[in-house]
Design an enzyme around this catalytic site. Structure first.
Site, PDB file in Angstrom:
ATOM      1  N   LYS A  10      50.014  33.951  34.874  1.00 32.12           N
ATOM      2  CA  LYS A  10      49.360  35.252  35.038  1.00 32.12           C
ATOM      3  C   LYS A  10      50.312  36.276  35.685  1.00 32.12           C
ATOM      4  O   LYS A  10      51.370  35.915  36.214  1.00 32.12           O
ATOM      5  CB  LYS A  10      48.082  35.063  35.865  1.00 32.12           C
ATOM      6  N   TYR A  50      38.732  36.143  27.303  1.00 27.78           N
ATOM      7  CA  TYR A  50      37.778  35.697  28.329  1.00 27.78           C
ATOM      8  C   TYR A  50      36.333  36.019  27.950  1.00 27.78           C
ATOM      9  O   TYR A  50      35.476  36.143  28.840  1.00 27.78           O
ATOM     10  CB  TYR A  50      38.129  36.344  29.668  1.00 27.78           C
ATOM     11  N   PHE A  58      32.518  38.785  37.893  1.00 27.16           N
ATOM     12  CA  PHE A  58      33.955  38.982  38.122  1.00 27.16           C
ATOM     13  C   PHE A  58      34.699  39.417  36.862  1.00 27.16           C
ATOM     14  O   PHE A  58      35.925  39.578  36.891  1.00 27.16           O
ATOM     15  CB  PHE A  58      34.589  37.710  38.701  1.00 27.16           C
ATOM     16  N   THR A  92      40.514  26.338  40.884  1.00 29.28           N
ATOM     17  CA  THR A  92      40.537  27.763  40.512  1.00 29.28           C
ATOM     18  C   THR A  92      40.789  28.648  41.726  1.00 29.28           C
ATOM     19  O   THR A  92      41.549  29.611  41.659  1.00 29.28           O
ATOM     20  CB  THR A  92      39.182  28.150  39.865  1.00 29.28           C
ATOM     21  N   ARG A 103      48.577  26.365  42.051  1.00 33.24           N
ATOM     22  CA  ARG A 103      47.801  27.414  42.719  1.00 33.24           C
ATOM     23  C   ARG A 103      47.963  27.370  44.230  1.00 33.24           C
ATOM     24  O   ARG A 103      48.037  28.418  44.882  1.00 33.24           O
ATOM     25  CB  ARG A 103      46.341  27.338  42.285  1.00 33.24           C
ATOM     26  N   ASN A 113      45.331  34.015  40.575  1.00 28.41           N
ATOM     27  CA  ASN A 113      45.463  32.574  40.818  1.00 28.41           C
ATOM     28  C   ASN A 113      46.549  31.913  39.966  1.00 28.41           C
ATOM     29  O   ASN A 113      46.465  30.727  39.641  1.00 28.41           O
ATOM     30  CB  ASN A 113      44.104  31.872  40.683  1.00 28.41           C
ATOM     31  N   HIS A 116      46.359  29.993  34.101  1.00 27.83           N
ATOM     32  CA  HIS A 116      45.140  29.603  33.390  1.00 27.83           C
ATOM     33  C   HIS A 116      45.465  28.370  32.576  1.00 27.83           C
ATOM     34  O   HIS A 116      46.575  28.242  32.065  1.00 27.83           O
ATOM     35  CB  HIS A 116      44.666  30.723  32.454  1.00 27.83           C
ATOM     36  N   GLU A 127      41.582  28.705  22.147  1.00 29.11           N
ATOM     37  CA  GLU A 127      42.535  29.524  22.912  1.00 29.11           C
ATOM     38  C   GLU A 127      43.934  29.498  22.291  1.00 29.11           C
ATOM     39  O   GLU A 127      44.630  30.513  22.282  1.00 29.11           O
ATOM     40  CB  GLU A 127      42.590  29.022  24.360  1.00 29.11           C
TER      41      GLU A 127
HETATM   42  P1  CMP Z   1      40.837  31.150  34.739  1.00 30.17           P
HETATM   43  O1  CMP Z   1      41.061  29.695  34.660  1.00 30.17           O
HETATM   44  O2  CMP Z   1      41.856  32.022  34.113  1.00 30.17           O
HETATM   45  O3  CMP Z   1      39.404  31.483  34.084  1.00 30.17           O
HETATM   46  C1  CMP Z   1      38.647  32.610  34.470  1.00 30.17           C
HETATM   47  C2  CMP Z   1      39.176  33.289  35.688  1.00 30.17           C
HETATM   48  O4  CMP Z   1      38.271  34.137  36.372  1.00 30.17           O
HETATM   49  C3  CMP Z   1      39.570  32.256  36.717  1.00 30.17           C
HETATM   50  O5  CMP Z   1      40.721  31.573  36.279  1.00 30.17           O
HETATM   51  C4  CMP Z   1      39.717  33.119  37.971  1.00 30.17           C
HETATM   52  O6  CMP Z   1      41.013  33.685  38.075  1.00 30.17           O
HETATM   53  C5  CMP Z   1      38.729  34.270  37.715  1.00 30.17           C
HETATM   54  N1  CMP Z   1      37.614  34.229  38.631  1.00 30.17           N
HETATM   55  C6  CMP Z   1      37.311  35.182  39.545  1.00 30.17           C
HETATM   56  N2  CMP Z   1      36.207  34.870  40.228  1.00 30.17           N
HETATM   57  C7  CMP Z   1      35.775  33.673  39.753  1.00 30.17           C
HETATM   58  C8  CMP Z   1      34.694  32.813  40.070  1.00 30.17           C
HETATM   59  N3  CMP Z   1      33.794  33.109  41.013  1.00 30.17           N
HETATM   60  N4  CMP Z   1      34.567  31.664  39.381  1.00 30.17           N
HETATM   61  C9  CMP Z   1      35.450  31.342  38.404  1.00 30.17           C
HETATM   62  N5  CMP Z   1      36.490  32.106  38.053  1.00 30.17           N
HETATM   63  C10 CMP Z   1      36.671  33.266  38.730  1.00 30.17           C
END
Ligand code: CMP
Length: 140
Positions: A10, A50, A58, A92, A103, A113, A116, A127
């Site tokens: 990211k 997404y 979010f 996450t 992470r 974070n 992905h 994906e």
């Molecule tokens: P990712 O694995 O890229 O998938 C969705 C992304 O949403 C996740 O990583 C986080 O970076 C972001 N995100 C932000 N808030 C939340 C949350 N409460 N739960 C899950 N994903 C979140």
């Protein structure tokens, strides 16, 4: 089983100049980069990627973040690649990520974070096709 998974480094991790360090972790775990490209995502591309999160609170912050700078997108291949990549990434929320995970070491917040990774074979297929249409896997 031999699998493929989609991985995204990211904007936060690209800005920290740790693409190579993250690739080394993939390689050391036996995951092979079989496709890769750097991209500045458009809002439409990030929203489409997404789309399953569209109704989540979010969603807007997530899209804002994913278009804030270039990302590095790759397909990783190897034995048990989906779970292996998720293990390397950690939870996450970096505050909950195990020590030594990507992470825990490189991420700043649940939004920024670092990486992905696909969460299941079905999502991996979708994906991978989203970013690498020429790599559609028809054999299984
Ligand atoms: P990712 O694995 O890229 O998938 C969705 C992304 O949403 C996740 O990583 C986080 O970076 C972001 N995100 C932000 N808030 C939340 C949350 N409460 N739960 C899950 N994903 C979140």
């Amino acid at each position: 089983a031999n699998e493929r998974t989609l991985s995204i480094i990211k904007p936060d991790a690209v800005a920290k100049n740790v693409i190579g360090q993250i690739y080394t972790r993939f390689e050391n775990a036996g995951l092979k980069v079989v496709a890769a490209r750097m991209a500045q995502l458009s809002r439409a591309e990030a929203e489409g990627f997404y789309a399953v999160h569209r109704e989540r609170p979010f969603f807007k912050d997530l899209v804002d973040f994913m278009v804030s700078g270039p990302v590095m997108i790759q397909v990783l291949e190897g034995d048990n690649a989906i779970a292996k990549n998720r293990e390397l990434m950690g939870a996450t929320d970096p505050k909950k990520a195990d020590k030594g995970t990507i992470r825990a070491d490189f991420a700043d917040s649940i939004d920024a974070n670092a990486v992905h990774g696909s969460d299941a074979p079905e999502t991996a297929q979708v994906e991978i096709s989203y970013f690498f249409p020429a790599l559609n896997v028809y054999s299984r």
